[in-house]
Design a protein around this motif. Structure first.
Motif, mmCIF file in Angstrom:
data_model
loop_
_atom_site.group_PDB
_atom_site.id
_atom_site.type_symbol
_atom_site.label_atom_id
_atom_site.label_comp_id
_atom_site.label_asym_id
_atom_site.label_seq_id
_atom_site.Cartn_x
_atom_site.Cartn_y
_atom_site.Cartn_z
ATOM 1 N N SER A 144 0.853 -1.181 0.000
ATOM 2 C CA SER A 144 0.000 0.000 0.000
ATOM 3 C C SER A 144 0.895 1.240 0.000
ATOM 4 N N VAL A 145 0.753 2.089 -1.036
ATOM 5 C CA VAL A 145 1.563 3.306 -1.153
ATOM 6 C C VAL A 145 0.648 4.497 -1.389
ATOM 7 N N HIS A 146 1.176 5.690 -1.130
ATOM 8 C CA HIS A 146 0.423 6.904 -1.413
ATOM 9 C C HIS A 146 0.416 7.147 -2.912
ATOM 10 N N ARG A 147 -0.661 7.757 -3.397
ATOM 11 C CA ARG A 147 -0.781 7.953 -4.846
ATOM 12 C C ARG A 147 0.352 8.796 -5.416
ATOM 13 N N ASP A 148 0.947 9.684 -4.588
ATOM 14 C CA ASP A 148 2.052 10.503 -5.082
ATOM 15 C C ASP A 148 3.321 9.684 -5.302
ATOM 16 N N GLU A 149 3.374 8.465 -4.746
ATOM 17 C CA GLU A 149 4.548 7.616 -4.894
ATOM 18 C C GLU A 149 4.457 6.695 -6.107
ATOM 19 N N LEU A 150 3.344 6.756 -6.822
ATOM 20 C CA LEU A 150 3.182 5.906 -7.998
ATOM 21 C C LEU A 150 4.145 6.334 -9.099
ATOM 22 N N ALA A 151 4.617 5.361 -9.856
ATOM 23 C CA ALA A 151 5.535 5.619 -10.961
ATOM 24 C C ALA A 151 5.062 4.868 -12.196
ATOM 25 N N VAL A 152 5.462 5.374 -13.354
ATOM 26 C CA VAL A 152 5.122 4.702 -14.606
ATOM 27 C C VAL A 152 5.700 3.287 -14.582
ATOM 28 N N GLY A 153 4.894 2.316 -14.969
ATOM 29 C CA GLY A 153 5.321 0.922 -14.962
ATOM 30 C C GLY A 153 4.848 0.147 -13.749
ATOM 31 N N ASP A 154 4.375 0.835 -12.703
ATOM 32 C CA ASP A 154 3.855 0.136 -11.531
ATOM 33 C C ASP A 154 2.621 -0.693 -11.906
ATOM 34 N N VAL A 155 2.468 -1.835 -11.251
ATOM 35 C CA VAL A 155 1.275 -2.659 -11.416
ATOM 36 C C VAL A 155 0.326 -2.331 -10.263
ATOM 37 N N VAL A 156 -0.812 -1.733 -10.601
ATOM 38 C CA VAL A 156 -1.767 -1.238 -9.615
ATOM 39 C C VAL A 156 -2.964 -2.175 -9.551
ATOM 40 N N MET A 157 -3.372 -2.541 -8.343
ATOM 41 C CA MET A 157 -4.533 -3.393 -8.127
ATOM 42 C C MET A 157 -5.731 -2.516 -7.748
ATOM 43 N N VAL A 158 -6.854 -2.714 -8.437
ATOM 44 C CA VAL A 158 -8.074 -1.959 -8.148
ATOM 45 C C VAL A 158 -9.203 -2.951 -7.905
ATOM 46 N N LEU A 159 -9.772 -2.895 -6.705
ATOM 47 C CA LEU A 159 -10.854 -3.798 -6.332
ATOM 48 C C LEU A 159 -12.196 -3.261 -6.825
ATOM 49 N N PRO A 160 -13.222 -4.087 -6.840
ATOM 50 C CA PRO A 160 -14.557 -3.601 -7.223
ATOM 51 C C PRO A 160 -14.989 -2.423 -6.364
ATOM 52 N N GLY A 161 -15.496 -1.388 -7.010
ATOM 53 C CA GLY A 161 -15.899 -0.171 -6.307
ATOM 54 C C GLY A 161 -14.760 0.798 -6.078
ATOM 55 N N GLY A 162 -13.534 0.397 -6.413
ATOM 56 C CA GLY A 162 -12.381 1.269 -6.208
ATOM 57 C C GLY A 162 -12.236 2.307 -7.306
ATOM 58 N N ARG A 163 -11.513 3.371 -7.003
ATOM 59 C CA ARG A 163 -11.270 4.445 -7.964
ATOM 60 C C ARG A 163 -9.903 4.243 -8.617
ATOM 61 N N ILE A 164 -9.888 4.335 -9.916
ATOM 62 C CA ILE A 164 -8.658 4.092 -10.669
ATOM 63 C C ILE A 164 -7.760 5.314 -10.562
ATOM 64 N N PRO A 165 -6.518 5.173 -10.059
ATOM 65 C CA PRO A 165 -5.660 6.330 -9.794
ATOM 66 C C PRO A 165 -4.727 6.732 -10.937
ATOM 67 N N VAL A 166 -4.648 5.929 -11.995
ATOM 68 C CA VAL A 166 -3.680 6.190 -13.062
ATOM 69 C C VAL A 166 -4.322 5.903 -14.413
ATOM 70 N N ASP A 167 -3.712 6.455 -15.467
ATOM 71 C CA ASP A 167 -4.017 5.999 -16.818
ATOM 72 C C ASP A 167 -3.172 4.761 -17.078
ATOM 73 N N GLY A 168 -3.790 3.713 -17.557
ATOM 74 C CA GLY A 168 -3.012 2.503 -17.764
ATOM 75 C C GLY A 168 -3.714 1.479 -18.611
ATOM 76 N N VAL A 169 -3.136 0.282 -18.660
ATOM 77 C CA VAL A 169 -3.642 -0.834 -19.445
ATOM 78 C C VAL A 169 -3.951 -1.996 -18.507
ATOM 79 N N VAL A 170 -5.071 -2.668 -18.741
ATOM 80 C CA VAL A 170 -5.453 -3.810 -17.920
ATOM 81 C C VAL A 170 -4.533 -4.988 -18.243
ATOM 82 N N LEU A 171 -3.877 -5.508 -17.204
ATOM 83 C CA LEU A 171 -3.026 -6.694 -17.362
ATOM 84 C C LEU A 171 -3.762 -7.965 -17.007
#
Length: 364
Positions: A144-171
């Motif tokens: 679990s990291v703060h959104r300001d610590e996100l970097a390009v290339g990170d793999v982000v997990m979003v659960l149902p009902g969650g808000r997507i924090p980045v522009d990205g591609v579904v893996l």
């Protein structure tokens, strides 16, 4: 997705007022009352004048700063016009008048700051829509990291009902995503491996893993926030017109004051005419109105690029929508849970929640 505006309580507004400004206003107001009482009691000038001078020095400092900025920019402002009036009043010994004008200007400054804060609240609310804490897979572990610590290339997990924090591609995973805040489309969009998703969207039905491609200010949502910030700082044509009208009004008032003095030789009447120049507060009211309107529309999910576009809305008489879905909230809600006979509703909800919970795998 619509974020409704909740009026701020008196306590919240109180917390936003700068304590230094409030103390300054209280001191100048108190001295104005003392000087007024002294004048009623016909106290000698050497009592009223020093008290008034202290009040003017304390109260006029922020006004002088604004006046200097207006003079450097060669523009008329409310502070400049009122400063002319209070200097004229002090010059002929009208101490109470000078202090009252100072109180009015200080009170107007506090109200203006509150209005500006309220208008800019929309930006904070927009940014706060994104989750502060984000689940990221790093080194084979879910962290679990703060959104300001996100970097390009990170793999982000979003659960149902969650808000997507980045522009990205579904893996990994399949779901439906509400992109109404970004595209205006009210119906959820199905996404699967390889689908593009945008920051500010809401994940609906399934857990997904995303590879971040644009984060923070570079994301689509960050660009929308930046656009609204630029719009709030833009100057609409009506604002430039208001500035010119304010200048003309002040010059007219000063000319009228000069004519009044030539005719009556009455300095009090002359100063009264000069005080009328304070009506150029219209110049201050125009940008506040634009700021507030752009902020309010942003809370409702509508983004205005700049003040000129907002001004053009006044001439709009007909609005054409391409589909009826645009006019709905598009926010389905569970109103009741009906379980089969012999099944406990709470246990059913727990089972559904368990089925929807994300189980990380080593596939990523």
């Amino acid at each position: 997705m619509v974020t409704e505006y909740q009026p701020r309580s008196a306590g919240e507004l109180w917390q936003r007022i700068d304590r230094e400004d409030l103390v300054r206003l209280g001191v100048v107001g108190g001295l104005a009352v003392v000087v007024l009482v002294a004048s009623w009691l016909q106290a000698p000038w050497w009592i009223s004048a020093p008290l008034a001078a202290v009040g003017l020095v304390i109260g006029c400092w922020p006004i002088v700063v604004e006046v200097w900025a207006a003079l450097r920019a060669r523009r008329m402002s409310m502070e400049l016009s009122m400063f002319i009036a209070l200097v004229a009043a002090a010059a002929i010994g009208e101490w109470v008048t000078a202090l009252v004008i100072t109180v009015f200007v200080l009170a107007a400054e506090i109200l203006e700051d509150l209005s500006m804060d309220r208008g800019r609240d929309a930006l904070g609310e927009l940014m706060n829509f994104l989750p502060d804490s984000v689940q990221v897979r790093r080194d084979g572990q879910l962290r679990s990291v703060h959104r300001d610590e996100l970097a390009v290339g990170d793999v982000v997990m979003v659960l149902p009902g969650g808000r997507i924090p980045v522009d990205g591609v579904v893996l990994e995973g399949n779901s439906s995503v509400d992109e109404s805040r970004i595209t205006g489309e009210p119906l959820p969009v199905d996404v699967s491996q390889g689908s593009q998703v945008y920051a500010g969207s809401i994940n609906h039905s399934g857990a997904v893993a995303l590879r971040a491609e644009r984060v923070g200010a570079e994301s689509s949502y960050g660009q929308i926030v930046a656009a609204i910030s630029a719009a709030q700082n833009s100057q609409a044509p009506i604002q430039r017109l208001a500035d010119r009208l304010a200048g003309w009004l002040v010059y007219l008032a000063l000319g009228g004051a000069a004519l009044t003095y030539l005719i009556t030789r009455d300095l009090t009447a002359t100063i009264s005419v000069i005080i009328v120049a304070g009506a150029c507060g219209v110049a201050a009211g125009t940008p506040l109105a634009l700021l507030g309107a752009i902020g309010q529309t942003a809370r409702a999910g509508t983004f205005i690029k700049d003040g000129s576009h907002l001004e053009e809305l006044s001439a709009v008489r007909v609005v054409v929508f391409d589909k009826t879905g645009t006019l709905t909230r598009g926010e389905p809600a569970v109103t009741a849970v009906t379980a089969s006979e012999g099944v406990d509703g709470d246990h059913l909800l727990a089972a559904v929640a368990s089925a929807e919970s994300y189980r990380p795998t080593n596939a990523i």
